[in-house]
Design an enzyme around this catalytic site. Structure first.
Site, PDB file in Angstrom:
ATOM      1  N   LYS A   1     -13.243   0.780  15.843  1.00  0.00           N
ATOM      2  CA  LYS A   1     -12.003   0.197  16.149  1.00  0.00           C
ATOM      3  C   LYS A   1     -11.709   0.223  17.615  1.00  0.00           C
ATOM      4  O   LYS A   1     -11.003  -0.549  18.171  1.00  0.00           O
ATOM      5  CB  LYS A   1     -10.932   0.679  15.258  1.00  0.00           C
TER       6      LYS A   1
ATOM      7  N   ASN B   1       0.788  -1.110   0.080  1.00  0.00           N
ATOM      8  CA  ASN B   1       0.169   0.099  -0.216  1.00  0.00           C
ATOM      9  C   ASN B   1       0.943   1.179  -0.008  1.00  0.00           C
ATOM     10  O   ASN B   1       1.915   1.042   0.038  1.00  0.00           O
ATOM     11  CB  ASN B   1      -0.862   0.145   1.283  1.00  0.00           C
TER      12      ASN B   1
ATOM     13  N   LYS C   1       8.332 -17.543 -10.662  1.00  0.00           N
ATOM     14  CA  LYS C   1       7.533 -16.366 -11.380  1.00  0.00           C
ATOM     15  C   LYS C   1       6.225 -16.819 -12.154  1.00  0.00           C
ATOM     16  O   LYS C   1       6.283 -17.617 -13.034  1.00  0.00           O
ATOM     17  CB  LYS C   1       8.531 -15.728 -12.497  1.00  0.00           C
TER      18      LYS C   1
ATOM     19  N   LYS D   1     -10.968  -3.370  19.441  1.00  0.00           N
ATOM     20  CA  LYS D   1      -9.462  -3.724  19.475  1.00  0.00           C
ATOM     21  C   LYS D   1      -9.090  -3.341  20.893  1.00  0.00           C
ATOM     22  O   LYS D   1      -7.852  -3.665  21.228  1.00  0.00           O
ATOM     23  CB  LYS D   1      -8.454  -3.193  18.724  1.00  0.00           C
TER      24      LYS D   1
HETATM   25  O1  C5P Z   1      -6.660  -1.663   9.138  1.00  0.00           O
HETATM   26  P1  C5P Z   1      -7.412  -1.189  10.143  1.00  0.00           P
HETATM   27  O2  C5P Z   1      -8.054   0.387   9.859  1.00  0.00           O
HETATM   28  O3  C5P Z   1      -8.095  -2.043  10.960  1.00  0.00           O
HETATM   29  O4  C5P Z   1      -6.066  -0.560  11.141  1.00  0.00           O
HETATM   30  C1  C5P Z   1      -6.409  -0.163  12.445  1.00  0.00           C
HETATM   31  C2  C5P Z   1      -5.237  -0.363  13.272  1.00  0.00           C
HETATM   32  O5  C5P Z   1      -5.038  -1.732  13.393  1.00  0.00           O
HETATM   33  C3  C5P Z   1      -4.045   0.376  13.038  1.00  0.00           C
HETATM   34  O6  C5P Z   1      -3.242   0.757  13.984  1.00  0.00           O
HETATM   35  C4  C5P Z   1      -3.205  -0.843  12.384  1.00  0.00           C
HETATM   36  O7  C5P Z   1      -1.776  -0.779  12.379  1.00  0.00           O
HETATM   37  C5  C5P Z   1      -3.824  -2.047  13.234  1.00  0.00           C
HETATM   38  N1  C5P Z   1      -3.581  -3.093  12.387  1.00  0.00           N
HETATM   39  C6  C5P Z   1      -2.990  -4.297  12.642  1.00  0.00           C
HETATM   40  N2  C5P Z   1      -3.193  -5.422  12.004  1.00  0.00           N
HETATM   41  C7  C5P Z   1      -3.709  -5.625  10.867  1.00  0.00           C
HETATM   42  C8  C5P Z   1      -4.614  -4.634  10.507  1.00  0.00           C
HETATM   43  C9  C5P Z   1      -4.628  -3.450  11.236  1.00  0.00           C
HETATM   44  O8  C5P Z   1      -2.395  -4.263  13.868  1.00  0.00           O
HETATM   45  N3  C5P Z   1      -4.005  -6.981  10.313  1.00  0.00           N
END
Ligand code: C5P
Length: 400
Positions: free
Chosen positions: A333, A206, A285, A337
């Protein structure tokens, strides 16, 4: 952010003062410039006024029309957190060493209680002159600091020790003056994108540059924290004093963060982690064929969600880079989380998001408080985030 006076004296390296003023502004400092009359032979006040966004002080007795007359040099001396003399000529060093104060800059240097740092620049023989060296020693003894000149080509056509340190090195000295308010804290920061392999030559990633995470790591280290930066591929320079663990995929990052978790007081997850990875990684590849191709993806672990589930004493800050409904997504989030903070920004805005030097962040706390930060340089934004983390850490400690 600090209040910095840049005092410019009359040497050809004065042109580098312009670069320094620009750099300090980008780092979020407020800069005011003072020029001696000799300095104005090399660059104009207008240059420094434009770069600092503030009027330039040039004259003790005839302040410019747009400045208030109120014993300016004393007011400014009190305002400063730090004074940088860039460049410092042999003449100016000698003047301060002998207690002379007969213009705006020398009176301000004499009157300030803030640290004063000289960046000498002159011909190598002049620099080696025992009188100059004695003056430097006198100033060092009195507590003045120096960013020493380096060996290099000099404007007079010779080469030797006398070339002024680079604006980057001079700006870095400012950081060592910071209050060490994060000393004793172990902070793990993640930054940058992840790379998910498709085959030996291709990957998914990304647009994350890593700038925000690196700024947090740099500022935390400058404030005395013990910092581990777990970084996906990023072109950002490694901040000094920071331990860097380089990773590629989300799973690598997961393992690296888990290994640090027990010892961490704070985890700040600024990385843009891939949510999905190719289900199988081709060992050779992948060759093109006539038709379309389908790439099957599977979920990556959500690192932050795992940290939230396994949280003990740690303070967790996540990032939410959103393109729509920022508040709803961020609050979702934060709860899902088990975070203490989520720093949200709208990456469609011109001053925020991937690759930019500035950011406009709104921080939502688990305590319901909302902190709307203005548009800030990423370093300054990082400091604000660290302030919130520190406040939380101190209030947790007071309760336990
Ligand atoms: O991808 P997302 O918007 O959910 O990301 C929110 C937070 O979660 C960010 O701080 C990102 O670093 C973390 N994240 C993570 N592992 C993932 C996706 C996101 O730690 N697989």
């Amino acid at each position: 952010m600090a209040h910095v006076i840049v005092g410019v004296t009359g040497g050809i390296a004065a042109y580098k003062a312009a670069e320094l003023v620009s750099l300090l502004g980008k780092q979020g400092h407020e800069v005011r410039c003072i020029m001696t009359s000799a300095a104005q032979q090399f660059i104009t006040p207008l240059t420094l006024q434009t770069l600092s966004g503030n009027p330039v002080y040039t004259d003790m007795f005839h302040p410019q029309d747009n400045m208030e007359w109120q014993v300016e040099h004393i007011g400014l001396a009190r305002w400063a957190d730090c004074v940088l003399i860039v460049p410092a000529t042999a003449d100016f060093i000698g003047k301060v060493a002998h207690g002379l104060a007969d213009d705006f800059l020398s009176t301000c240097v004499m009157a300030t209680a803030a640290p004063v740092i000289f960046a000498p620049a002159m011909n190598d023989q002049m620099y080696a002159n025992p009188i100059v060296q004695r003056n430097i020693a006198t100033l060092r003894e009195a507590g003045y600091r120096f960013v020493d000149p380096v060996d290099g080509n000099l404007a007079c056509g010779t080469s030797g020790k006398g070339k002024m340190a680079s604006p980057g090195e001079i700006a870095a000295v400012l950081e060592t003056l910071r209050e060490q308010d994060l000393r004793g804290l172990k902070i793990v920061v993640t930054a940058g994108p992840t790379r998910e392999a498709i085959d030996p030559v291709r990957f998914m990633t990304n647009h994350s540059s890593g700038k925000m995470g690196y700024a947090i790591a740099r500022q935390a280290a400058n404030r005395g924290a013990d910092v581990v930066l777990v970084s996906g591929p990023s072109a950002q320079p490694v901040p000094s004093g920071v331990t860097v663990v380089k990773v590629a995929s989300a799973r690598d990052m997961f393992e690296a963060v888990k290994a640090q978790y027990d010892a961490a007081d704070v985890v700040i997850k600024a990385a843009a982690v891939a949510d999905y990875r190719p289900k199988t990684v081709a060992t050779q590849k992948i060759k093109k064929s006539e038709g379309d191709m389908v790439l099957e993806l599977e979920r990556n672990p959500d690192i932050l969600a795992w940290l939230g589930e396994h949280k003990k004493h740690q303070i967790l800050m996540g990032f939410a880079a959103e393109t729509n409904d920022v508040r709803e997504h961020a609050l979702g989030k934060l709860a899902r989380k088990h975070l203490d903070f989520i720093a949200a920004n709208d990456v469609t805005m011109s001053h925020s998001g991937f690759g930019k030097d500035t950011n406009q962040i709104t921080v939502y706390g688990a305590d319901g408080r909302v902190h709307e930060l203005p548009v800030l340089a990423k370093e300054a934004a990082a400091d604000q985030l660290l302030n919130l983390v520190l406040e939380k850490y101190q209030s947790k400690k007071a309760l336990s």
